[in-house]
Design an enzyme around this catalytic site. Structure first.
Site, short mmCIF file in Angstrom:
data_model
loop_
_atom_site.label_atom_id
_atom_site.label_comp_id
_atom_site.label_asym_id
_atom_site.label_seq_id
_atom_site.Cartn_x
_atom_site.Cartn_y
_atom_site.Cartn_z
CE LYS A 108 -4.19 4.00 -4.19
NZ LYS A 108 -3.88 3.52 -2.82
N GLY A 169 -6.56 -1.58 4.88
CA GLY A 169 -6.02 -1.94 6.19
C GLY A 169 -6.71 -3.09 6.89
CB ALA A 196 -7.24 -1.43 -0.42
N GLY A 197 -6.48 -4.07 1.38
CA GLY A 197 -7.12 -5.21 2.01
C GLY A 197 -6.31 -6.49 2.06
CG ASN A 218 1.02 1.63 3.43
OD1 ASN A 218 0.81 2.79 3.15
ND2 ASN A 218 1.85 1.33 4.42
CB THR A 219 -1.93 -1.74 6.53
OG1 THR A 219 -2.46 -0.45 6.17
CG2 THR A 219 -2.13 -1.95 8.02
#
Length: 269
Positions: A108, A169, A196-197, A218-219
């Protein structure tokens, strides 16, 4: 009879390069409260793959073979990434380290260009992608939803794209639905993973309903009050969004359309 979502997942596998994956949710491994919670979250998500930020983990408290062994024990493909890299040279060097450590051609690719938003440096990204593709890496670039950048990355050798929904995040969800929809329409045969986001399972479902092939979280899982339950919720949302996309949502209309037929209905004068 409605299709069981597990049947949909099995019958509609995700294909990235030459590899076929059983689910459409990828999970990051950073910022979990403990290794045990990380492991349980990966199981609850039925994760297709897990990502590992090589530079971050190698420099942090979880350095060493213990963490790498834990990741391998999950029994799912590992997608190393070049998080924290700000130059082409850093990203390419990190990719080579990752290939040696995890014995995978997958990478990635991240080349960060702006600190506040962690927006990719798209110029460096295209350059690094071309270099790695020439060296037989299978590159999954973290990019914006820009159509020109996407085309350049494909020309550089990328066969998968990972456009952001919003800054990493931030939990903002799909910031630019028009741009993401246009990206999907322009590249119908390229696997697109929203990365992301995303902050809630409904964001993931919305991305899948647009026709994206997978999401990476993830976050939103790692920092939830209950990461394991949140991982399971995201897994259900991804399945529901994919099933809805395959089922064919009705078009959006400006005016109402009655759902009950009026033919034969008595009218009172």
């Amino acid at each position: 009879m409605p299709a069981d979502t597990r049947t949909v997942q099995t019958a509609d596998p995700l294909r990235l390069y030459e590899r076929e994956l059983p689910s459409r949710l990828l999970l990051g491994t950073s910022r979990y409260p403990s290794p045990a919670i990380l492991e349980h979250s990966v199981r609850a998500a039925d994760a297709a793959a897990v990502t590992v930020a090589l530079r971050r983990e190698a420099a942090g408290e979880r350095a060493g073979q213990g963490f790498w062994s834990l990741v391998r024990s999950f029994g799912v493909p590992v997608l190393p990434n070049t998080a924290g890299c700000h130059t082409v040279r850093e990203a390419v060097t990190t990719a080579h380290m990752a290939r040696e450590l995890f014995e995978t051609r997958w990478i990635k690719l991240e080349v960060i260009g702006e600190e506040d938003t962690l927006q990719p440096d798209v110029f460096g990204l295209v350059e690094a992608a071309g270099l790695l593709a020439q060296e037989d890496f299978q590159v999954l670039p973290y990019c914006t939803e820009d159509l020109v950048v996407a085309e350049r990355l494909i020309q550089a050798g990328c066969r998968v794209l990972m456009p952001w929904a919003a800054p990493i995040g931030s939990g903002r969800g799909l910031n630019n639905v028009f741009g993401l929809r246009a990206l999907r329409a322009h590249f119908p045969d390229v696997p697109l993973i929203v990365d992301a986001g995303l902050g809630t399972p409904s964001h993931a479902a919305a991305a899948m309903e647009l026709g994206f092939d997978a999401v990476l979280i993830n976050t939103a899982v790692a920092q939830a009050r209950d990461p394991v339950s949140m991982a399971h919720a995201f897994a259900q949302a991804v399945q529901a969004g994919r099933a809805a996309y395959l089922a064919g949502p009705i078009p959006v209309r400006e005016m109402a359309q009655p759902s009950t037929p009026v033919i034969g209905k008595a009218f009172l004068g």
